[in-house]
Design an enzyme around this catalytic site. Sequence first.
Site: not given
Length: 395
Positions: A48, A51-52, A235, A271, A273
């Site tokens: 992964g 990105t991010g 979440y 954040l 993303t």
Amino acid sequence: MIISPKIRGFICTTAHPEGCEAHVREQIGYVKSRPPLPDSPKNVLVIGASTGYGLASRIVSAFGGGAATVGVFFEKEAVEKKTASAGWYNSAAFETAAAAEGLYARSFNGDAFSKDMKEAVIAAIRKDLGQVDMVVYSLASPRRVDPETGEVYKSVLKPTGETFTNKNLNTDKKLIEQVTIEPATEDEILHTVKVMGGEDWKLWIDALAAADALAPGFRTVAYSYIGPELTWAIYTDGTIGRAKLYLEETARALNARYGENTALVSINKALVTQASSAIPVVPLYISILYKIMKAKGLHEGCIEQMYRLFSALTGPEAPPPLDERGRLRLDDWEMRDDVQREIKAAWETVSTETIDDLTDFAGYQSDFYRLFGFGLPGVDYAAESDPARPIPSLG
Ligand code: NAI
């Protein structure tokens, strides 16, 4: 062609090659402005990595610790007049910058959940590096094909148990709306756990171990989030939270097999993303969070968080203190009482009319555009740009 942003809901369907490069260079610049991390791992696999948090982990490993990095991601190459995805351009820029400093970097584009990908990556590690001493697991995916059965699992972002109604920021229209989300079915919970619960993390580590591709004393880290009560329904207590609970169980299983503190779950800060912008309610929370953390001088982006993670893992104070459930807490500043008290107060009163007063909507939007390479200083967005960019190691 002239490349401009095309927003569809919570995704931008275009990305800017020079802009993404500037974004990667900015992150490299940040890492270089901080003290080097000489004890950081030397051969790092990031799953992964484009990105991010995963990209930031790769940048810190390479430019902070001088590591050889292997990155796995699922991105789109440019075709004719369609731009590549941001993660593609980020990875092209990362590799070019790494090569300029003599740092080994090899990338793999495709499905990390598949057996084929694991075999290809492990073969490359065996051939080029021998072993890795750190595996970062930073996947965020909406679906997974089970490598054994071929069954497709799709993750959902829903509450469990009860219907959830709360404020939501419509980032397209800059409106505060009410959102109501029906609870997930048992099947949807199971699917989300299958995709995001770390089963695949363990498959990676076991496959690497079986091929003798893990150095003695290796470490592996996966990322999770907790956040305040405001967002728990969607979440922590929602489908994704169930998956993250399983991720923690996976860490325990890995530790039982490979040694205490080999596998860590790091709880990171919320954040902007590509993954987080898809979660209802979270963009409003992040917009308020940014406002308050920036005012207090506490704001961090992915790169600052990952620099802090790698320093904590390898610096003079290592190993870092873990919480009562054995997790690393990079969300410590976000969760400070004063920060959360102010967020709660803003949340209760914020309306469409007060978005600019009570939230950092501008900061949220700017970060969102930057994910796709738009709004970076020094980039001429009116100039012609060639969307085709090779990632050197992909050939
Ligand atoms: P992101 O969307 O920026 O990155 C996801 C990465 O996964 C990309 O490199 C993408 O190419 C790769 N990927 C997705 N599906 C793949 C597949 N099938 N095969 C290979 N690669 C694939 O996401 P972000 O936000 O950096 O998330 C990474 C981790 O951090 C996730 O576990 C997330 O839950 C966690 N996290 C995120 C927070 C946030 O606020 N963004 C906060 C705390 C934890």
